[in-house]
Design a protein around this motif. Structure first.
Motif, PDB file in Angstrom:
ATOM      1  N   LEU A 127      18.033  10.882 -12.045  1.00 57.50           N
ATOM      2  CA  LEU A 127      18.802  10.380 -10.911  1.00 57.50           C
ATOM      3  C   LEU A 127      20.023   9.630 -11.423  1.00 57.50           C
ATOM      4  O   LEU A 127      19.952   8.916 -12.428  1.00 57.50           O
ATOM      5  N   VAL A 128      21.151   9.798 -10.717  1.00 52.60           N
ATOM      6  CA  VAL A 128      22.392   9.104 -11.075  1.00 52.60           C
ATOM      7  C   VAL A 128      22.787   8.198  -9.915  1.00 52.60           C
ATOM      8  O   VAL A 128      22.801   8.627  -8.751  1.00 52.60           O
ATOM      9  N   LEU A 129      23.099   6.942 -10.238  1.00 47.63           N
ATOM     10  CA  LEU A 129      23.500   5.951  -9.242  1.00 47.63           C
ATOM     11  C   LEU A 129      24.876   5.416  -9.623  1.00 47.63           C
ATOM     12  O   LEU A 129      25.073   4.934 -10.739  1.00 47.63           O
ATOM     13  N   THR A 130      25.836   5.520  -8.720  1.00 40.38           N
ATOM     14  CA  THR A 130      27.171   4.969  -8.962  1.00 40.38           C
ATOM     15  C   THR A 130      27.435   3.838  -7.982  1.00 40.38           C
ATOM     16  O   THR A 130      26.851   3.790  -6.895  1.00 40.38           O
ATOM     17  N   GLY A 131      28.334   2.933  -8.378  1.00 43.25           N
ATOM     18  CA  GLY A 131      28.607   1.791  -7.517  1.00 43.25           C
ATOM     19  C   GLY A 131      29.765   0.957  -7.987  1.00 43.25           C
ATOM     20  O   GLY A 131      30.652   1.413  -8.721  1.00 43.25           O
ATOM     21  N   CYS A 132      29.733  -0.312  -7.601  1.00 36.23           N
ATOM     22  CA  CYS A 132      30.860  -1.215  -7.807  1.00 36.23           C
ATOM     23  C   CYS A 132      31.107  -1.537  -9.275  1.00 36.23           C
ATOM     24  O   CYS A 132      32.240  -1.825  -9.658  1.00 36.23           O
ATOM     25  N   ASP A 133      30.075  -1.508 -10.093  1.00 34.59           N
ATOM     26  CA  ASP A 133      30.228  -1.904 -11.487  1.00 34.59           C
ATOM     27  C   ASP A 133      29.982  -0.763 -12.461  1.00 34.59           C
ATOM     28  O   ASP A 133      29.692  -1.005 -13.632  1.00 34.59           O
ATOM     29  N   GLY A 134      30.055   0.469 -11.994  1.00 34.82           N
ATOM     30  CA  GLY A 134      29.887   1.584 -12.911  1.00 34.82           C
ATOM     31  C   GLY A 134      28.805   2.547 -12.484  1.00 34.82           C
ATOM     32  O   GLY A 134      28.596   2.804 -11.303  1.00 34.82           O
ATOM     33  N   VAL A 135      28.071   3.069 -13.459  1.00 34.94           N
ATOM     34  CA  VAL A 135      27.080   4.111 -13.222  1.00 34.94           C
ATOM     35  C   VAL A 135      25.835   3.804 -14.034  1.00 34.94           C
ATOM     36  O   VAL A 135      25.901   3.187 -15.106  1.00 34.94           O
ATOM     37  N   SER A 136      24.681   4.210 -13.520  1.00 44.17           N
ATOM     38  CA  SER A 136      23.426   4.093 -14.270  1.00 44.17           C
ATOM     39  C   SER A 136      22.639   5.378 -14.098  1.00 44.17           C
ATOM     40  O   SER A 136      22.745   6.062 -13.072  1.00 44.17           O
ATOM     41  N   PHE A 137      21.841   5.712 -15.116  1.00 46.05           N
ATOM     42  CA  PHE A 137      21.068   6.951 -15.154  1.00 46.05           C
ATOM     43  C   PHE A 137      19.581   6.607 -15.183  1.00 46.05           C
ATOM     44  O   PHE A 137      19.138   5.783 -15.988  1.00 46.05           O
ATOM     45  N   TRP A 138      18.824   7.258 -14.278  1.00 49.00           N
ATOM     46  CA  TRP A 138      17.394   6.982 -14.146  1.00 49.00           C
ATOM     47  C   TRP A 138      16.596   8.251 -14.437  1.00 49.00           C
ATOM     48  O   TRP A 138      17.029   9.360 -14.106  1.00 49.00           O
ATOM     49  N   ALA A 139      15.422   8.099 -15.021  1.00 50.53           N
ATOM     50  CA  ALA A 139      14.583   9.249 -15.334  1.00 50.53           C
ATOM     51  C   ALA A 139      13.147   8.802 -15.566  1.00 50.53           C
ATOM     52  O   ALA A 139      12.886   7.642 -15.887  1.00 50.53           O
ATOM     53  N   ASN A 140      12.226   9.739 -15.363  1.00 46.51           N
ATOM     54  CA  ASN A 140      10.836   9.520 -15.752  1.00 46.51           C
ATOM     55  C   ASN A 140      10.521  10.455 -16.904  1.00 46.51           C
ATOM     56  O   ASN A 140      10.963  11.604 -16.940  1.00 46.51           O
ATOM     57  N   THR A 141       9.795   9.982 -17.889  1.00 48.10           N
ATOM     58  CA  THR A 141       9.525  10.777 -19.090  1.00 48.10           C
ATOM     59  C   THR A 141       8.398  11.775 -18.884  1.00 48.10           C
ATOM     60  O   THR A 141       8.394  12.848 -19.486  1.00 48.10           O
ATOM     61  N   THR A 142       7.434  11.442 -18.029  1.00 49.69           N
ATOM     62  CA  THR A 142       6.338  12.347 -17.679  1.00 49.69           C
ATOM     63  C   THR A 142       6.210  12.368 -16.164  1.00 49.69           C
ATOM     64  O   THR A 142       6.709  11.474 -15.473  1.00 49.69           O
ATOM     65  N   PRO A 143       5.519  13.369 -15.599  1.00 48.05           N
ATOM     66  CA  PRO A 143       5.430  13.474 -14.141  1.00 48.05           C
ATOM     67  C   PRO A 143       4.932  12.219 -13.439  1.00 48.05           C
ATOM     68  O   PRO A 143       5.360  11.921 -12.330  1.00 48.05           O
ATOM     69  N   ASN A 144       4.027  11.472 -14.048  1.00 46.68           N
ATOM     70  CA  ASN A 144       3.442  10.302 -13.388  1.00 46.68           C
ATOM     71  C   ASN A 144       3.959   8.974 -13.932  1.00 46.68           C
ATOM     72  O   ASN A 144       3.463   7.912 -13.568  1.00 46.68           O
ATOM     73  N   SER A 145       4.952   9.021 -14.787  1.00 47.70           N
ATOM     74  CA  SER A 145       5.457   7.785 -15.379  1.00 47.70           C
ATOM     75  C   SER A 145       6.503   7.139 -14.479  1.00 47.70           C
ATOM     76  O   SER A 145       7.130   7.810 -13.653  1.00 47.70           O
ATOM     77  N   PRO A 146       6.713   5.837 -14.614  1.00 48.69           N
ATOM     78  CA  PRO A 146       7.722   5.158 -13.790  1.00 48.69           C
ATOM     79  C   PRO A 146       9.137   5.545 -14.209  1.00 48.69           C
ATOM     80  O   PRO A 146       9.374   6.014 -15.320  1.00 48.69           O
ATOM     81  N   PHE A 147      10.067   5.314 -13.292  1.00 47.73           N
ATOM     82  CA  PHE A 147      11.477   5.590 -13.571  1.00 47.73           C
ATOM     83  C   PHE A 147      12.086   4.405 -14.324  1.00 47.73           C
ATOM     84  O   PHE A 147      11.888   3.252 -13.953  1.00 47.73           O
ATOM     85  N   THR A 148      12.827   4.723 -15.360  1.00 43.04           N
ATOM     86  CA  THR A 148      13.553   3.700 -16.117  1.00 43.04           C
ATOM     87  C   THR A 148      15.017   4.113 -16.206  1.00 43.04           C
ATOM     88  O   THR A 148      15.349   5.298 -16.061  1.00 43.04           O
ATOM     89  N   HIS A 149      15.891   3.145 -16.449  1.00 44.35           N
ATOM     90  CA  HIS A 149      17.320   3.469 -16.440  1.00 44.35           C
ATOM     91  C   HIS A 149      17.942   3.348 -17.825  1.00 44.35           C
ATOM     92  O   HIS A 149      17.465   2.616 -18.694  1.00 44.35           O
ATOM     93  N   ARG A 150      19.007   4.118 -18.004  1.00 43.88           N
ATOM     94  CA  ARG A 150      19.816   4.074 -19.212  1.00 43.88           C
ATOM     95  C   ARG A 150      21.232   3.667 -18.837  1.00 43.88           C
ATOM     96  O   ARG A 150      21.775   4.112 -17.828  1.00 43.88           O
ATOM     97  N   SER A 151      21.839   2.853 -19.665  1.00 43.73           N
ATOM     98  CA  SER A 151      23.227   2.455 -19.446  1.00 43.73           C
ATOM     99  C   SER A 151      24.154   3.541 -19.981  1.00 43.73           C
ATOM    100  O   SER A 151      23.816   4.241 -20.946  1.00 43.73           O
ATOM    101  N   PRO A 152      25.320   3.703 -19.383  1.00 47.29           N
ATOM    102  CA  PRO A 152      26.253   4.731 -19.847  1.00 47.29           C
ATOM    103  C   PRO A 152      26.917   4.353 -21.165  1.00 47.29           C
ATOM    104  O   PRO A 152      27.028   3.176 -21.504  1.00 47.29           O
TER     105      PRO A 152
END
Length: 432
Positions: A127-152
């Motif tokens: 998932l990609v989220l854009t906004g007032c201070d830039g962009v962040s990238f979200w993903a889950n590593t396995t089907p049941n794992s939580p989503f975590t974000h990466r900075s650009p």
């Protein structure tokens, strides 16, 4: 979504996300998951995940599993169950999709998009989220794992890290296009910014993917004798505050080298502007050009036969809807409305006056804050004609005399204009 589900977000103190059936217009699920309104919503490509970002101080990102809701919508569509009233209570309202993540995101959200699924990573979502201070990238590593974000990673383009990013779309599992408030088109490979293109003179509001084509080629070079790759070409449309709609091609290659372990790499995309770019949409007011009519939204019309679509809709800030042909480079106005004073940042498009045809014909004349008088056919739901008036209108009256030939219009400055009801031509004007 192509599965027949529509997601909407509520603006206000109670930020509720609603899921609707596109055909029957019935409410499928209601999710009260935000405190101060919903800024953006997005459904994943497979229709199983719903993401929403709130307007609260923590700009909360919420992701739901909506598989059950989508299956219900598909079943209703297959059964052609559209005979019931859209207001009839529906048992589907009791469904509460499984909440996968709820927490604060690093970016005050403006736009969301899901990246296409990677065939080699079943059950993983990006998932990609854009906004007032830039962009962040979200993903889950396995089907049941939580989503975590990466900075650009901005690299040599670090000057764009502080800009507001207004829109985004993913054209490949690893490539995301982002539109900036400066009018720049940012190309990300993974979470790394690899290309910046000066696309618009002012803020970019929308990016729409039109088509994607794949050409497979085999490499016979001696340096990598067992490599093969695909060259992909994507056509996208961008629109902005400058009133232009531009068409672009983004070409890139994926290289797969076989050996002890397969390695996938993305060659830096090449962005080329096509000659198919519409002329600037502009708004005239008081006899002069106000300036650009910002194009806020683009919707592609699916092709009837196989192949890329040629037609799309543009929606502008003045409330005008255009039907455009991409190959002919033409746009036709099909719907309009009152839009306010676009020269004033705080201008609003309020409708202040209206009058119906006294003879019973399906005609209505309206005027308001935008200094334009419109004549409408309410049966056909079309604008018959329009004309500019000297000032903001506060009242209208249609002559009840035989023939109903005249329309009187009063303005905020105290003047009264007399117009011909057939063509809206000005006959006389008097200041009282």
């Amino acid at each position: 979504h192509r599965m027949g589900v529509v997601a909407t977000g509520q603006i206000g103190r109670l930020g509720t996300v609603c899921l609707w059936h596109a055909t029957t217009r019935r409410l499928l699920a209601e999710l009260p998951c935000h405190l101060r309104g919903v800024a953006a919503v997005a459904i994943s490509e497979d229709g199983k995940r719903l993401a929403s970002v709130g307007q609260d101080g923590d700009h909360t990102l919420v992701i739901h599993d909506i598989s059950q809701v989508v299956d219900m919508a598909a079943t209703a569509t297959n059964n052609n169950n559209d005979e019931t009233s859209p207001d009839e209570p529906d048992a589907a309202r009791a469904i509460c999709p499984e909440l996968l993540r709820q927490g604060s995101g690093p970016v005050p959200g403006v736009s969301l998009c899901w990246q296409p699924a990677d065939p080699s990573s079943e059950g993983q979502y990006r998932l990609v989220l854009t906004g007032c201070d830039g962009v962040s990238f979200w993903a889950n590593t396995t089907p049941n794992s939580p989503f975590t974000h990466r900075s650009p990673k901005y690299g040599s383009f670090s000057g764009h890290s502080a800009h507001t990013l207004l829109c985004c779309t993913a054209i490949h599992p690893s490539i995301t296009l982002v539109g900036s408030s400066t009018g720049a088109l940012l190309v990300f490979c993974g979470s790394t910014l690899v290309e910046v293109v000066d696309a618009h003179k002012r803020a970019m509001y929308c990016i729409q993917l039109v088509s994607s084509t794949v050409t497979t080629s085999l490499s016979t070079s001696t340096s990598s004798p067992s490599s093969e790759g695909d060259e992909l070409t994507h056509t996208v449309l961008t629109s902005g505050q400058d009133g232009f709609v531009h068409a672009w091609t983004i070409t890139h290659a994926t290289k797969i080298r076989s050996g002890s372990q397969a390695v996938l790499s993305i060659v830096t995309p090449v962005v080329t502007r096509l000659p198919t770019s519409t002329n600037s949409f502009s708004v005239t007011q008081d006899g002069e050009c106000v300036g650009e009519d910002p194009v806020r939204a683009i919707a592609l019309i699916p092709a009837v036969e196989e192949g890329a679509s040629d037609k799309c809709f543009f929606g502008s800030a003045s409330g005008t809807l255009w039907n455009a042909s991409l190959t002919r480079n033409t746009a036709k106005k099909i719907c309009t409305s009152h839009h306010g004073d676009l020269r004033n940042v705080a201008g609003y498009g309020e409708l202040w006056a209206g009058a119906a045809h006294p003879g019973g014909e399906p005609l209505v004349v309206t005027a308001g804050e935008d200094c334009v008088m419109y004549l409408w056919n309410v049966e056909k739901k079309t604008c018959v004609r329009s004309t500019e008036v000297a000032d903001k209108a506060v009242c209208l009256a249609w002559s009840p005399a035989k023939g109903h030939k005249y329309i009187a219009l009063g303005t905020v400055q105290g003047s009264v204009a007399l117009c011909n009801s057939k063509n809206l031509f000005l006959i006389s004007s008097q200041v009282w």
